[in-house]
Design an enzyme around this catalytic site. Sequence first.
Site, PDB file in Angstrom:
ATOM      1  N   LYS A  40       2.984   1.983  -2.151  1.00  0.00           N
ATOM      2  CA  LYS A  40       3.130   0.546  -1.922  1.00  0.00           C
ATOM      3  C   LYS A  40       3.427   0.247  -0.447  1.00  0.00           C
ATOM      4  O   LYS A  40       3.696   1.169   0.336  1.00  0.00           O
ATOM      5  CB  LYS A  40       4.259   0.015  -2.810  1.00  0.00           C
ATOM      6  CG  LYS A  40       3.967   0.135  -4.302  1.00  0.00           C
ATOM      7  CD  LYS A  40       5.163  -0.379  -5.080  1.00  0.00           C
ATOM      8  CE  LYS A  40       4.956  -0.297  -6.565  1.00  0.00           C
ATOM      9  NZ  LYS A  40       6.128  -0.828  -7.294  1.00  0.00           N
ATOM     10  N   HIS A  87       3.552   3.242  -7.096  1.00  0.00           N
ATOM     11  CA  HIS A  87       3.156   2.804  -8.440  1.00  0.00           C
ATOM     12  C   HIS A  87       2.365   3.931  -9.079  1.00  0.00           C
ATOM     13  O   HIS A  87       1.583   4.603  -8.406  1.00  0.00           O
ATOM     14  CB  HIS A  87       2.271   1.555  -8.368  1.00  0.00           C
ATOM     15  CG  HIS A  87       1.576   1.259  -9.662  1.00  0.00           C
ATOM     16  ND1 HIS A  87       2.171   0.544 -10.673  1.00  0.00           N
ATOM     17  CD2 HIS A  87       0.353   1.632 -10.131  1.00  0.00           C
ATOM     18  CE1 HIS A  87       1.332   0.479 -11.705  1.00  0.00           C
ATOM     19  NE2 HIS A  87       0.228   1.127 -11.398  1.00  0.00           N
TER      20      HIS A  87
END
Length: 151
Positions: free
Chosen positions: A9, A115
């Site tokens: 991210k 993620h």
Amino acid sequence: MERTFVMVKPDGVQRGLVGEVIGRLERKGLKIVAMKMLWIAREMAENHYAEHREKPFFSALVDYITSGPVVAMVVEGKNAIKVVRTLVGATNPAEAAPGTIRGDFGLDVGRNVVHASDSPQSAEREISLFFSDDEIVNWEKADEDWIYEER
């Protein structure tokens, strides 16, 4: 072999943790079959987080994931989804075990570095959202016979 989607991210990219994440995946014996850096468009972010659309944090989540570049990957290996989820750790870094990516580097539930898909269905959906079939490379690692008893 199973495939899963992994994304470093914006906070992970800004903090220089891309290599750390890749290294942990590869040292575990997983194989990267696709990877790219991109700045996610708002529409793509909304599709990626579609399951959270009705939740109060949806807008902030989309704002965050579109705030800077990310590194998206397709990772392959035996039980890849479960293995990657274990390496990544709990969503809330305060609850993530030491030795996991989030346990070692995450500071906040909203800025938790990485993620990873949580199911075969989400992996398939997320991979197809970020990668076309011709961007995924089928290749054999020279050490796969040393990593897996059976393939």
